[in-house]
Design a protein around this motif. Structure first.
Motif, PDB file in Angstrom:
ATOM      1  N   HIS A 165       0.812  -1.217   0.000  1.00 27.08           N
ATOM      2  CA  HIS A 165       0.000   0.000   0.000  1.00 27.08           C
ATOM      3  C   HIS A 165       0.844   1.264   0.000  1.00 27.08           C
ATOM      4  CE1 HIS A 165      -3.218  -2.752   0.671  1.00 27.08           C
ATOM      5  NE2 HIS A 165      -2.724  -3.135   1.813  1.00 27.08           N
ATOM      6  N   ALA A 166       2.001   1.230   0.635  1.00 22.86           N
ATOM      7  CA  ALA A 166       2.843   2.425   0.726  1.00 22.86           C
ATOM      8  C   ALA A 166       4.235   2.046   1.211  1.00 22.86           C
ATOM      9  CB  ALA A 166       2.225   3.429   1.702  1.00 22.86           C
ATOM     10  N   SER A 167       5.241   2.757   0.676  1.00 26.20           N
ATOM     11  CA  SER A 167       6.610   2.536   1.135  1.00 26.20           C
ATOM     12  C   SER A 167       6.821   3.288   2.453  1.00 26.20           C
ATOM     13  CB  SER A 167       7.592   3.056   0.092  1.00 26.20           C
ATOM     14  OG  SER A 167       7.437   4.465  -0.015  1.00 26.20           O
ATOM     15  N   ALA A 168       7.909   2.955   3.140  1.00 27.67           N
ATOM     16  CA  ALA A 168       8.231   3.646   4.402  1.00 27.67           C
ATOM     17  C   ALA A 168       8.419   5.143   4.151  1.00 27.67           C
ATOM     18  CB  ALA A 168       9.490   3.038   5.014  1.00 27.67           C
ATOM     19  N   GLU A 169       9.043   5.492   3.015  1.00 34.56           N
ATOM     20  CA  GLU A 169       9.285   6.908   2.704  1.00 34.56           C
ATOM     21  C   GLU A 169       7.948   7.639   2.509  1.00 34.56           C
ATOM     22  OE1 GLU A 169      10.850   4.353   1.202  1.00 34.56           O
ATOM     23  OE2 GLU A 169      12.762   4.661   2.238  1.00 34.56           O
ATOM     24  N   TYR A 170       7.032   6.976   1.816  1.00 34.50           N
ATOM     25  CA  TYR A 170       5.718   7.580   1.579  1.00 34.50           C
ATOM     26  C   TYR A 170       4.989   7.796   2.904  1.00 34.50           C
ATOM     27  CZ  TYR A 170       1.183   8.317  -0.709  1.00 34.50           C
ATOM     28  OH  TYR A 170      -0.005   8.841  -1.140  1.00 34.50           O
ATOM     29  N   ARG A 171       5.066   6.782   3.773  1.00 35.50           N
ATOM     30  CA  ARG A 171       4.420   6.918   5.081  1.00 35.50           C
ATOM     31  C   ARG A 171       5.065   8.052   5.886  1.00 35.50           C
ATOM     32  NH1 ARG A 171       3.137   1.265   4.672  1.00 35.50           N
ATOM     33  NH2 ARG A 171       0.995   0.866   5.362  1.00 35.50           N
ATOM     34  N   ALA A 172       6.409   8.142   5.833  1.00 36.90           N
ATOM     35  CA  ALA A 172       7.105   9.199   6.590  1.00 36.90           C
ATOM     36  C   ALA A 172       6.596  10.566   6.149  1.00 36.90           C
ATOM     37  CB  ALA A 172       8.611   9.087   6.380  1.00 36.90           C
ATOM     38  N   ASN A 173       6.458  10.733   4.844  1.00 36.40           N
ATOM     39  CA  ASN A 173       5.950  12.027   4.356  1.00 36.40           C
ATOM     40  C   ASN A 173       4.495  12.255   4.778  1.00 36.40           C
ATOM     41  OD1 ASN A 173       6.441  14.465   2.784  1.00 36.40           O
ATOM     42  ND2 ASN A 173       4.855  13.654   1.440  1.00 36.40           N
ATOM     43  N   LEU A 174       3.709  11.166   4.739  1.00 32.73           N
ATOM     44  CA  LEU A 174       2.305  11.300   5.148  1.00 32.73           C
ATOM     45  C   LEU A 174       2.169  11.709   6.610  1.00 32.73           C
ATOM     46  CD1 LEU A 174      -0.020   8.412   3.860  1.00 32.73           C
ATOM     47  CD2 LEU A 174      -0.244  10.871   3.478  1.00 32.73           C
ATOM     48  N   VAL A 175       3.095  11.234   7.455  1.00 34.08           N
ATOM     49  CA  VAL A 175       3.052  11.606   8.880  1.00 34.08           C
ATOM     50  C   VAL A 175       3.126  13.121   8.985  1.00 34.08           C
ATOM     51  CG1 VAL A 175       4.313  11.543  11.078  1.00 34.08           C
ATOM     52  CG2 VAL A 175       4.018   9.433   9.747  1.00 34.08           C
ATOM     53  N   LYS A 176       4.050  13.710   8.232  1.00 34.89           N
ATOM     54  CA  LYS A 176       4.207  15.162   8.286  1.00 34.89           C
ATOM     55  C   LYS A 176       2.969  15.871   7.727  1.00 34.89           C
ATOM     56  CE  LYS A 176       7.185  18.766   6.409  1.00 34.89           C
ATOM     57  NZ  LYS A 176       8.562  19.069   6.004  1.00 34.89           N
ATOM     58  N   VAL A 177       2.485  15.385   6.589  1.00 33.48           N
ATOM     59  CA  VAL A 177       1.324  16.026   5.951  1.00 33.48           C
ATOM     60  C   VAL A 177       0.090  15.940   6.855  1.00 33.48           C
ATOM     61  CG1 VAL A 177      -0.262  15.890   3.981  1.00 33.48           C
ATOM     62  CG2 VAL A 177       2.206  15.637   3.620  1.00 33.48           C
ATOM     63  N   MET A 178      -0.141  14.765   7.446  1.00 32.53           N
ATOM     64  CA  MET A 178      -1.313  14.601   8.318  1.00 32.53           C
ATOM     65  C   MET A 178      -1.153  15.451   9.583  1.00 32.53           C
ATOM     66  SD  MET A 178      -3.573  12.701   6.909  1.00 32.53           S
ATOM     67  CE  MET A 178      -3.117  13.157   5.263  1.00 32.53           C
ATOM     68  N   ALA A 179       0.095  15.563  10.080  1.00 32.02           N
ATOM     69  CA  ALA A 179       0.319  16.386  11.277  1.00 32.02           C
ATOM     70  C   ALA A 179      -0.001  17.851  10.969  1.00 32.02           C
ATOM     71  CB  ALA A 179       1.763  16.244  11.758  1.00 32.02           C
ATOM     72  N   ILE A 180       0.431  18.328   9.801  1.00 31.95           N
ATOM     73  CA  ILE A 180       0.150  19.723   9.413  1.00 31.95           C
ATOM     74  C   ILE A 180      -1.364  19.936   9.308  1.00 31.95           C
ATOM     75  CG2 ILE A 180       0.339  21.395   7.514  1.00 31.95           C
ATOM     76  CD1 ILE A 180       3.215  20.293   7.041  1.00 31.95           C
ATOM     77  N   ARG A 181      -2.040  18.973   8.678  1.00 34.83           N
ATOM     78  CA  ARG A 181      -3.504  19.115   8.536  1.00 34.83           C
ATOM     79  C   ARG A 181      -4.190  19.094   9.910  1.00 34.83           C
ATOM     80  NH1 ARG A 181      -4.817  15.334   3.258  1.00 34.83           N
ATOM     81  NH2 ARG A 181      -3.404  16.444   1.870  1.00 34.83           N
TER      82      ARG A 181
END
Ligand SMILES: Cc1cc2nc3c(=O)[nH]c(=O)nc-3n(C[C@H](O)[C@H](O)[C@H](O)COP(=O)(O)OP(=O)(O)OC[C@H]3O[C@@H](n4cnc5c(N)ncnc54)[C@H](O)[C@@H]3O)c2cc1C
Ligand code: FES
Ligand code: FES
Lengths: 155, 264
Positions: B242-258
């Motif tokens: 579903h997602a690579s570790a790098e993709y998840r790492a970026n999503l953590v930041k994006v979701m935190a900002i949201r």
């Protein structure tokens, strides 16, 4: 084997069943109401949705014993005589079904959806229908049917 | 599914007695996980102790600056509770994005926490809000409760009875759903609490965890832009179809900002 008793569509029913019996099999095999379907058996598709105590649940993921004494409603209990429930009538009118396999679960979910979100708009209906899968219709007419069914239900 | 002895106790005491008298007993809450794993033969308990008949395990109370929710309260009940919506709207809204309506009508707070799925939503809420888990034996701080992959501090036969969530001054939860399962690909819960800013992440690794880097950045400046220069390392994060570790790492930041944006 435990004796399990509950009310299904207003009728008191009772049967001696293996304790492992799922509610959906109790309804289909012991009570003989086969409108409730099993699509996936893994709580994904929603073909097995019935109401327990007025709330929609996936009857493939509930033991019959958990519904002991409960008030259960299935697709067969919706119509009054020859008169369809407003949600059933809306599905018919808007062609909200093709093969019909998903339909009983769709209608039971739709009624719970409308009860909880009277006046739901299209986006809410699409989102709240995420526990029901249809392989035929592309959902478009199902959503239309539910919108119309909601207003027929007075919501 | 293997056969089992079924019990339906009416009180916490009777349930504790039933489980301690069983060979290899399990509590049954909403069954949304347990029945599925039993069907697959991945669990074969000798006894099922159904908690569905215990009135004391249900209900929501707001008192002393905290919301206390009974273990058998369903996700739908948490979502629609005016008390939860008033005291911790982020928690009510988290409950609305768990699974689908039918899962929310059956699945419970206690079952979700005891199961501690790495992509479940409530584990992020207890960590970020600094909740206290009450069992039939003791109280456990959220930070001590989540131990590992599907692993919690609960001992054999220990029952969650309620969870107490201190009211934050601001909080929000943002979830990026894995569209097929509806579990969190990544979910981030941000809260301003009396103990400072707490941020918890679920879905990204083997279990929900606090994100110290994000807590530090937001502790200095509680604004979305405070996270601009933060980088989340991909080390140790999950990588799957579903997602690579790098993709998840970026999503953590994006979701935190949201989430910070949603705190207003
Ligand atoms: C299609 C689907 C989609 C889902 N999507 C999501 C999602 O998006 N996010 C999410 O977070 N979850 C999701 N779930 C999981 C769901 O939220 C349930 O909460 C979860 O399955 C467990 O809760 P339950 O009450 O059903 O517990 P059960 O399945 O009955 O029990 C789970 C485990 O907890 C133990 N247990 C239960 N209650 C207690 C207690 N009070 N004390 C101690 N141990 C206890 C049981 O013995 C068992 O080991 C999904 C489930 C399904 C089927
Ligand atoms: S058969 Fe129950 S959800 Fe598919
Ligand atoms: S009408 Fe065929 S699955 Fe929906």
């Amino acid at each position: 084997m435990p004796t399990i008793s509950m009310t299904v569509n207003g009728n008191a029913v009772s049967a001696d069943v293996d304790v492992r019996t799922l509610l959906v099999h109790f309804i289909r095999d012991n009570i003989g109401l086969t409108g409730t379907h099993v699509g996936c058996d893994t709580s994904q598709c929603g073909a097995c949705v019935v109401h327990v105590g007025g709330k929609s649940v996936k009857s493939c993921t509930m033991l019959a014993v958990q519904a002991e004494g409960a008030d259960v409603a299935t697709i067969e209990g919706l119509a009054s005589g020859d008169e369809m429930h407003p949600m059933q009538a809306a599905f018919k009118e808007h062609h909200g079904l093709q093969c019909g396999f998903c339909t009983p679960g769709m209608v039971m979910s739709a009624i719970d959806l409308v009860n909880n979100n009277p006046g739901a708009d299209e986006a809410t209906i699409r989102e709240q229908l995420d526990g029901n899968i249809c392989r035929c219709t592309g959902y478009h007419n199902i959503v239309k049917a539910i919108q119309d069914g909601a207003s027929r239900m007075g919501g | 599914m293997n056969s089992f002895e079924y019990h339906r106790p009416g009180s916490v005491t009777d349930a504790a007695a039933a489980i301690s008298g069983a060979d290899d007993g399990k509590f049954l809450a909403g069954g949304q996980t347990l029945l599925a794993v039993m069907k697959l033969g991945l669990a074969a308990p000798s006894d099922l102790v159904d908690l569905g008949g215990i009135a004391d395990l249900k209900g929501i109370q707001v008192k002393g600056g905290a919301v206390t929710i009974g273990a058998m309260t369903t996700h739908a009940e948490v979502n629609s509770s005016a008390d939860v919506q008033g005291a911790i709207p982020a928690l009510a809204s988290l409950a609305s994005v768990i699974g689908d309506r039918q899962v929310r009508n059956s699945g419970t707070l206690g079952g979700s926490l005891a199961n501690n799925d790495p992509a479940a939503d409530y584990p992020a809420a207890i960590l970020a809000l600094g909740a206290t888990i009450t069992t039939d034996k003791r109280q456990i701080a959220a930070d001590d409760f989540i131990v590992g992959l599907f692993e919690t501090a609960l001992e054999e036969g220990e029952m969650i009875t309620s969870v107490s969530f201190p009211q934050p001054s601001k909080a929000a939860y943002k979830k990026f759903k894995q569209p097929a399962s509806r579990f969190a690909l990544v979910g981030v819960f941000v809260a301003q609490t009396p103990d400072g800013v707490r941020v918890a992440v679920t879905g990204a690794s083997s279990h929900a965890h606090r994100a110290e880097v994000l807590e530090e950045a937001l502790g200095n400046d509680f604004s979305p832009s405070a996270l601009d220069s933060v980088t989340i390392p991909a080390d140790g994060l999950n990588s799957d179809i579903h997602a690579s570790a790098e993709y998840r790492a970026n999503l953590v930041k994006v979701m935190a900002i949201r989430a910070v944006e949603a705190c207003g």
